[in-house]
Design a protein around this motif. Structure first.
Motif, PDB file in Angstrom:
ATOM      1  N   ALA A   1      47.189  32.132   9.082  1.00  0.00           N
ATOM      2  CA  ALA A   1      45.772  32.396   8.802  1.00  0.00           C
ATOM      3  C   ALA A   1      44.881  31.670   9.801  1.00  0.00           C
ATOM      4  O   ALA A   1      43.781  32.142  10.131  1.00  0.00           O
ATOM      5  CB  ALA A   1      45.430  31.967   7.381  1.00  0.00           C
ATOM      6  N   ARG A   2      45.345  30.542  10.299  1.00  0.00           N
ATOM      7  CA  ARG A   2      44.559  29.795  11.285  1.00  0.00           C
ATOM      8  C   ARG A   2      44.441  30.541  12.606  1.00  0.00           C
ATOM      9  O   ARG A   2      43.526  30.284  13.388  1.00  0.00           O
ATOM     10  CB  ARG A   2      45.186  28.417  11.517  1.00  0.00           C
ATOM     11  N   LEU A   3      45.359  31.485  12.880  1.00  0.00           N
ATOM     12  CA  LEU A   3      45.290  32.268  14.117  1.00  0.00           C
ATOM     13  C   LEU A   3      44.317  33.431  14.007  1.00  0.00           C
ATOM     14  O   LEU A   3      43.726  33.849  15.009  1.00  0.00           O
ATOM     15  CB  LEU A   3      46.683  32.816  14.462  1.00  0.00           C
ATOM     16  N   HIS A   4      44.133  33.968  12.793  1.00  0.00           N
ATOM     17  CA  HIS A   4      43.441  35.251  12.661  1.00  0.00           C
ATOM     18  C   HIS A   4      42.170  35.201  11.819  1.00  0.00           C
ATOM     19  O   HIS A   4      41.380  36.151  11.872  1.00  0.00           O
ATOM     20  CB  HIS A   4      44.397  36.287  12.059  1.00  0.00           C
ATOM     21  N   ALA A   5      41.974  34.176  11.026  1.00  0.00           N
ATOM     22  CA  ALA A   5      40.836  34.169  10.098  1.00  0.00           C
ATOM     23  C   ALA A   5      39.524  33.933  10.841  1.00  0.00           C
ATOM     24  O   ALA A   5      39.462  33.201  11.836  1.00  0.00           O
ATOM     25  CB  ALA A   5      41.032  33.099   9.033  1.00  0.00           C
ATOM     26  N   VAL A   6      38.466  34.545  10.323  1.00  0.00           N
ATOM     27  CA  VAL A   6      37.110  34.306  10.839  1.00  0.00           C
ATOM     28  C   VAL A   6      36.541  33.037  10.229  1.00  0.00           C
ATOM     29  O   VAL A   6      35.966  32.195  10.917  1.00  0.00           O
ATOM     30  CB  VAL A   6      36.200  35.513  10.523  1.00  0.00           C
ATOM     31  N   ARG A   7      36.730  32.900   8.920  1.00  0.00           N
ATOM     32  CA  ARG A   7      36.208  31.726   8.221  1.00  0.00           C
ATOM     33  C   ARG A   7      37.169  31.370   7.095  1.00  0.00           C
ATOM     34  O   ARG A   7      37.469  32.197   6.240  1.00  0.00           O
ATOM     35  CB  ARG A   7      34.813  32.004   7.658  1.00  0.00           C
ATOM     36  N   ILE A   8      37.652  30.160   7.118  1.00  0.00           N
ATOM     37  CA  ILE A   8      38.594  29.695   6.094  1.00  0.00           C
ATOM     38  C   ILE A   8      37.929  28.633   5.229  1.00  0.00           C
ATOM     39  O   ILE A   8      37.325  27.683   5.752  1.00  0.00           O
ATOM     40  CB  ILE A   8      39.883  29.127   6.725  1.00  0.00           C
ATOM     41  N   GLU A   9      38.047  28.795   3.923  1.00  0.00           N
ATOM     42  CA  GLU A   9      37.742  27.709   2.992  1.00  0.00           C
ATOM     43  C   GLU A   9      39.084  27.193   2.505  1.00  0.00           C
ATOM     44  O   GLU A   9      39.824  27.906   1.821  1.00  0.00           O
ATOM     45  CB  GLU A   9      36.878  28.205   1.827  1.00  0.00           C
ATOM     46  N   SER A  10      39.389  25.970   2.890  1.00  0.00           N
ATOM     47  CA  SER A  10      40.713  25.419   2.602  1.00  0.00           C
ATOM     48  C   SER A  10      40.808  24.970   1.149  1.00  0.00           C
ATOM     49  O   SER A  10      40.820  23.783   0.829  1.00  0.00           O
ATOM     50  CB  SER A  10      41.019  24.251   3.544  1.00  0.00           C
ATOM     51  N   ARG A  11      40.862  25.946   0.264  1.00  0.00           N
ATOM     52  CA  ARG A  11      41.039  25.689  -1.163  1.00  0.00           C
ATOM     53  C   ARG A  11      41.541  26.961  -1.810  1.00  0.00           C
ATOM     54  O   ARG A  11      41.364  28.063  -1.288  1.00  0.00           O
ATOM     55  CB  ARG A  11      39.726  25.263  -1.827  1.00  0.00           C
ATOM     56  N   SER A  12      42.184  26.786  -2.928  1.00  0.00           N
ATOM     57  CA  SER A  12      42.683  27.930  -3.672  1.00  0.00           C
ATOM     58  C   SER A  12      41.736  28.232  -4.826  1.00  0.00           C
ATOM     59  O   SER A  12      41.163  27.313  -5.429  1.00  0.00           O
ATOM     60  CB  SER A  12      44.091  27.647  -4.218  1.00  0.00           C
ATOM     61  N   LEU A  13      41.565  29.495  -5.133  1.00  0.00           N
ATOM     62  CA  LEU A  13      40.758  29.886  -6.287  1.00  0.00           C
ATOM     63  C   LEU A  13      41.576  29.845  -7.576  1.00  0.00           C
ATOM     64  O   LEU A  13      41.048  30.113  -8.653  1.00  0.00           O
ATOM     65  CB  LEU A  13      40.197  31.298  -6.083  1.00  0.00           C
ATOM     66  N   THR A  14      42.853  29.510  -7.447  1.00  0.00           N
ATOM     67  CA  THR A  14      43.742  29.395  -8.605  1.00  0.00           C
ATOM     68  C   THR A  14      43.875  27.931  -8.989  1.00  0.00           C
ATOM     69  O   THR A  14      44.204  27.093  -8.147  1.00  0.00           O
ATOM     70  CB  THR A  14      45.128  29.986  -8.291  1.00  0.00           C
ATOM     71  N   LEU A  15      43.634  27.632 -10.245  1.00  0.00           N
ATOM     72  CA  LEU A  15      43.783  26.273 -10.744  1.00  0.00           C
ATOM     73  C   LEU A  15      45.266  25.975 -10.952  1.00  0.00           C
ATOM     74  O   LEU A  15      45.940  26.626 -11.742  1.00  0.00           O
ATOM     75  CB  LEU A  15      43.035  26.112 -12.072  1.00  0.00           C
ATOM     76  N   SER A  16      45.774  25.010 -10.226  1.00  0.00           N
ATOM     77  CA  SER A  16      47.160  24.572 -10.417  1.00  0.00           C
ATOM     78  C   SER A  16      47.208  23.072 -10.229  1.00  0.00           C
ATOM     79  O   SER A  16      46.630  22.540  -9.276  1.00  0.00           O
ATOM     80  CB  SER A  16      48.106  25.267  -9.434  1.00  0.00           C
ATOM     81  N   LYS A  17      47.872  22.388 -11.137  1.00  0.00           N
ATOM     82  CA  LYS A  17      47.980  20.935 -11.102  1.00  0.00           C
ATOM     83  C   LYS A  17      49.445  20.548 -11.063  1.00  0.00           C
ATOM     84  O   LYS A  17      50.294  21.208 -11.675  1.00  0.00           O
ATOM     85  CB  LYS A  17      47.300  20.319 -12.327  1.00  0.00           C
ATOM     86  N   PHE A  18      49.726  19.458 -10.366  1.00  0.00           N
ATOM     87  CA  PHE A  18      51.105  19.033 -10.191  1.00  0.00           C
ATOM     88  C   PHE A  18      51.269  17.578 -10.609  1.00  0.00           C
ATOM     89  O   PHE A  18      50.333  16.768 -10.487  1.00  0.00           O
ATOM     90  CB  PHE A  18      51.541  19.209  -8.736  1.00  0.00           C
ATOM     91  N   ASP A  19      52.474  17.239 -11.084  1.00  0.00           N
ATOM     92  CA  ASP A  19      52.743  15.865 -11.469  1.00  0.00           C
ATOM     93  C   ASP A  19      53.254  15.075 -10.273  1.00  0.00           C
ATOM     94  O   ASP A  19      53.308  15.584  -9.151  1.00  0.00           O
ATOM     95  CB  ASP A  19      53.721  15.810 -12.648  1.00  0.00           C
ATOM     96  N   PHE A  20      53.662  13.835 -10.516  1.00  0.00           N
ATOM     97  CA  PHE A  20      54.051  12.957  -9.408  1.00  0.00           C
ATOM     98  C   PHE A  20      55.371  13.382  -8.772  1.00  0.00           C
ATOM     99  O   PHE A  20      55.707  12.922  -7.673  1.00  0.00           O
ATOM    100  CB  PHE A  20      54.160  11.510  -9.898  1.00  0.00           C
ATOM    101  N   GLN A  21      56.124  14.262  -9.423  1.00  0.00           N
ATOM    102  CA  GLN A  21      57.362  14.766  -8.848  1.00  0.00           C
ATOM    103  C   GLN A  21      57.155  16.096  -8.133  1.00  0.00           C
ATOM    104  O   GLN A  21      58.108  16.693  -7.647  1.00  0.00           O
ATOM    105  CB  GLN A  21      58.411  14.950  -9.954  1.00  0.00           C
ATOM    106  N   GLY A  22      55.919  16.573  -8.069  1.00  0.00           N
ATOM    107  CA  GLY A  22      55.634  17.833  -7.426  1.00  0.00           C
ATOM    108  C   GLY A  22      55.867  19.039  -8.317  1.00  0.00           C
ATOM    109  O   GLY A  22      55.838  20.177  -7.835  1.00  0.00           O
TER     110      GLY A  22
END
Length: 566
Positions: free
Chosen positions: A223-244
């Protein structure tokens, strides 16, 4: 322009069917990829159930295993199918069968329409990614990973170790600067088409097929090669614990999910009927222009992560004991340890209990038994006074005592004749308040009238134990609050130390000293110490205690020091 959805499904197909219908009913075309590991008859039933739903189609199936290329291949196939079949799609939203829309789909469509040239994909360089688990961040792009981490863990670890030992490295394609981020993205049609139709795609695909967890880096890098404008975040809420590992959302997270204002959340428990009923049955409403804000609930997840990783003060899980040198207190609440007071005063426990209106134990770590307050045999938490049970794990005994009596400050006596195994934990416990009258252990010996040769041997042993105990309490690394007085200094001015003891109990006890306990008769104690010296044992922990009655009378003739009782 509409929003197209690529959905990767491998379990809980009934729930996935509900979500597919929800997207399709809102006018979003959906392409579903079902893991090739799903049995054919199960897949056929799933496909048949959705056959009559408009704008829903299925793509070529791939075997999708965590950390392998199959997930990227499935995403490529589904995305290519979606773009080919639906030319009106402006954004493509990647979701899983465990994802659940949290806001009406028309809000997401309007949000993306207002940002027609923006790609929402978490994309950061390896040096900026703090969440990698397992020690492989930059190395996942420079080593070969032909083995499955889950199915072939032995071969995976050995092959990685071999490459590291031999110094082997792969060459990253010159056009690429590796980036990483969440798998769940939303890309514009132009960016996604450019990635799928890149003239170097075959070469890029060959490279990423041997990258570890390529679904977290393939689209994030390209995406870094082709995108015009990137917002580096996901619109999906996902949370992870300390083990990933991802946090799973249940019915009792309903209000938490609403508060996040996110469009989609994962990972939803398949049996969370309350969540599916609440969000999928929610009617369309006036467009809400709230920005997705997962930060609103970050504090709660941070607390959960901290509790999972560090635990709570004074509480141990059955599955594992806390690390020895962790920085969390080993006990749950403040407590007081009084060393030498019960030896120097008559019925000291009874006096202190009446003064603070609380419970004061005797010597909990005495050789014969744990002397609980009021002579009880069992107290809160079914803790027994049996010495054998207590000494099986003295640290756990004290930890359980403090945990099961939270809300009532515990106080107990301690001395060189007690089990010293508990000393180390008390030293590193910021909840411990330790007050010591050094040398007071000699008073019971003085009053015992036992054989002097036996007394001398016992005194030498007790002094040796207490000397080691005091040396440990004086170390700079000690976290407990420690006050030490020699017996001579204490007897000369007892009011201030006693007031110090009372102030430990704060408002729950009586903070001012209105009466003092009765001190035992020490007439002849100085001569007793001198006799010990005469027999070759040097009792030095008491301080400079007067020997003859003349010195004692001389001290009595001195005007007393004034003491203020507040």
């Amino acid at each position: 322009m509409s929003v197209g959805v690529v959905m990767l499904v491998h379990t809980a197909l009934v729930r996935a069917e509900q979500v597919v219908r929800h997207w399709a009913d809102a006018g979003c075309p959906v392409v579903v990829h079902v893991d090739k590991r799903v049995p054919q008859d199960t897949y056929a039933a799933f496909e048949s159930a959705l056959a009559a739903v408009p704008n829903v189609s299925f793509c070529t199936r791939y075997r999708c295993e965590w950390g392998t290329w199959g997930i990227v291949a499935a995403t490529q196939a589904a995305a290519g199918h979606l773009l080919a079949q639906h030319p009106d799609v402006g954004h493509v939203y990647l979701a899983s069968g465990a994802c659940l829309p949290l806001r009406p789909v028309n809000e997401l469509v309007a949000y993306l329409a207002a940002r027609a040239q923006t790609d929402f994909i978490e994309s950061a360089t390896t040096s900026d990614v703090p969440w990698t688990i397992g020690g492989l961040d930059a190395e996942r792009f420079t080593l070969w990973f032909p083995f499955s981490w889950k199915r072939q863990r032995f071969l995976f670890d050995r092959y990685v170790a071999l490459q590291q030992r031999l110094g082997l490295k792969r060459r990253v394609p010159a056009e690429l600067r590796p980036h990483m981020g969440s798998q769940w993205w939303c890309l514009t049609r132009n960016t996604l088409s450019a990635i799928l139709n890149d003239p170097n795609r075959a070469r890029f695909d060959r490279y990423f097929k041997r990258v570890w967890i390529p679904d977290e880096s393939y689209f994030q890098t390209l995406a870094r090669l082709h995108a015009v404008r990137i917002e580096s975040r996901s619109l999906t809420l996902s949370k992870f614990d300390f083990q990933g590992k991802p946090h799973i959302f249940y019915d009792d997270h309903l209000q938490l999910l609403r508060r996040s204002d996110c469009f989609v959340a994962r990972k939803i428990w398949p049996r969370a009927d309350g969540l599916y009923d609440a969000f999928l049955a929610e009617p369309a409403r006036a467009l809400a222009k709230k920005e997705p804000s997962p930060g609103k609930i970050d504090r709660i997840f941070s607390k959960a992560l901290e509790r999972r990783a560090r635990g709570r003060a004074g509480l141990c899980m059955q599955s594992r004991f806390p690390a020895k040198n962790r920085d969390i207190a080993p006990t749950a609440a403040p407590y007081s340890v009084l060393h030498g007071f019960s030896e120097l005063f008559e019925d000291f426990e009874g006096w202190l209990s009446k003064t603070i209106h609380g419970r004061v134990h005797g010597h909990l770590f005495a050789p014969d038994q744990a002397h609980f307050a009021d002579g009880e045999a069992i107290i809160n938490g079914a803790l027994s006074n049996n010495a054998v049970l207590r000494d099986y794990n003295p640290n756990s005994f004290l930890r359980n005592l403090i945990w099961n009596t939270r809300g009532m400050r515990q106080c107990f006596q301690f001395g060189p004749g007690d089990n010293q195994a508990i000393t180390e934990m008390m030293m590193r416990d910021p909840n411990a308040h330790i007050c010591v009258i050094s040398g007071a252990w000699a008073v019971p010996l003085f009053r015992s009238n036992a054989n002097f040769a036996d007394l001398r041997r016992t005194a030498a042993g007790l002094q040796r134990v207490e000397s080691v105990h005091l040396d440990r309490l004086r170390k700079p690394s000690v976290k407990a609050r420690v006050r030490i007085w020699t017996m001579t200094d204490f007897i000369e001015a007892p009011m201030e130390p006693l007031q110090t003891v009372l102030e430990q109990f704060g408002p729950q006890g009586q903070s001012r000293l209105s009466e003092v306990p009765r001190m035992v008769d020490l007439d002849g104690f100085g001569q007793f110490l001198q006799n010990l010296k005469n027999q070759g044992m040097h009792p030095y922990l008491m301080g400079d205690f007067p020997v003859d009655s003349t010195a004692e009378q001389h001290d009595q003739d001195k005007p007393p020091k004034p003491y203020l009782i507040r």
